[in-house]
Design a protein around this motif. Structure first.
Motif, PDB file in Angstrom:
ATOM      1  N   LYS A  80      40.024 -52.853  14.731  1.00 12.06           N
ATOM      2  CA  LYS A  80      39.702 -53.343  13.389  1.00 12.06           C
ATOM      3  C   LYS A  80      40.795 -52.945  12.399  1.00 12.06           C
ATOM      4  N   GLU A  88      35.915 -57.093  11.605  1.00 11.06           N
ATOM      5  CA  GLU A  88      34.642 -56.614  12.145  1.00 11.06           C
ATOM      6  C   GLU A  88      34.022 -57.584  13.143  1.00 11.06           C
ATOM      7  N   ARG A 108      37.864 -48.494   7.421  1.00  6.75           N
ATOM      8  CA  ARG A 108      38.730 -49.494   8.045  1.00  6.75           C
ATOM      9  C   ARG A 108      39.721 -50.083   7.057  1.00  6.75           C
ATOM     10  N   ALA A 110      31.971 -54.899  16.035  1.00 12.28           N
ATOM     11  CA  ALA A 110      31.469 -53.855  15.128  1.00 12.28           C
ATOM     12  C   ALA A 110      29.950 -53.851  15.122  1.00 12.28           C
ATOM     13  N   GLU A 155      37.568 -48.635  16.714  1.00 13.46           N
ATOM     14  CA  GLU A 155      38.043 -48.670  15.332  1.00 13.46           C
ATOM     15  C   GLU A 155      39.510 -49.072  15.234  1.00 13.46           C
ATOM     16  N   ALA A 181      31.746 -47.266   6.626  1.00 11.11           N
ATOM     17  CA  ALA A 181      32.460 -47.794   7.793  1.00 11.11           C
ATOM     18  C   ALA A 181      33.539 -48.785   7.356  1.00 11.11           C
TER      19      ALA A 181
END
Length: 246
Positions: free
Chosen positions: A115, A188, A56, A192, A112, A52
């Motif tokens: 971020k 995050e 990002r 997140a 997403e 993850a």
């Protein structure tokens, strides 16, 4: 050999510090962190958080590089573009990315894209300045020589300016990658539920310092590996400059 000795000395120092009562309550010893690494790895949680965060970081960094290169070249090549764009870059450069988190959340939600946007801003501002300075520092003698030989602006740009400033682009890439990883935790914060930064923050709430230290080490190792890879590319792709300078 020296690097290996440095790593061993660092581990020994870490172990000795963990034996100090006041420090050991916060910094777990290397064996405890290694055990936590094994548990997080076998459970799959570490892989989930790792992928993850990588998505990002790479996404935000890539967008930052794609935008930074043309903006930096235009600023260096055209004074009017520099006069318009540079004040805004200098303005936003002084603002920490975490300060943009509320604005990003309101405008983009907690997905997403939010971020990646925060990481994009941080990496773009770092890389555009480095690349701009590289283009500005191109030897004017090379440009004048190309003009004397009849080269047009397009030829000078692609045949002289771009190759001469390429090492600075790679320096910008290194700085951008570092900025991407240092901004990851702030990115995050935008809701997140997975990622290395999120793992560190959740672990700190429950005072699981072994997980916190593990997350910090993983981020550092990945960032170091990426930096070494860019250095490798720099040696392979700019070796001609070393020959010319010697």
């Amino acid at each position: 050999m020296i690097t290996a000795i440095s790593v061993v000395l660092g581990l020994v120092l870490w172990y000795l510090l963990s034996k100090v009562p006041a420090i050991g309550a916060i910094i777990n010893n290397p064996f405890h962190v290694a055990k936590t690494f094994g548990n997080e790895l076998t459970s799959g949680r570490l892989w989930t958080n790792l992928w993850a965060s990588l998505f990002r970081v790479i996404g935000g960094f890539s967008l930052g590089l794609i935008v930074a290169i043309p903006v930096a070249f235009l600023m260096a090549w055209y004074g009017i573009v520099r006069s318009v764009v540079d004040p805004w870059i200098q303005f936003f450069r002084t603002i920490p990315p975490i300060a943009l988190t509320p604005i990003v959340i309101v405008s983009q939600g907690v997905g997403e894209s939010a971020k990646i946007s925060i990481i994009f801003v941080a990496t773009f501002l770092v890389m555009v300045i480095s690349i701009f300075q590289g283009v500005r520092n191109v030897d004017s003698t090379l440009i004048r020589a190309a003009r004397v030989l009849g080269a047009k602006d397009k030829d000078i740009f692609f045949e002289v300016v771009v190759p001469a400033s390429f090492p600075y682009i790679l320096v910008g890439v290194r700085l951008g990658l570092a900025a991407a990883w240092t901004t990851l935790v702030a990115a995050e914060l935008t809701g997140a539920n997975k990622g290395l930064g999120n793992m560190i923050m959740e672990a700190s709430l429950y005072f699981r310092m072994d997980v916190v230290i593990l997350g910090v080490i993983v981020i550092g190792l990945i960032g170091l590996s990426m930096d070494k890879f860019v250095l490798f590319l720099e040696r392979r792709l700019t070796g001609w400059q070393e020959v010319r300078q010697s």
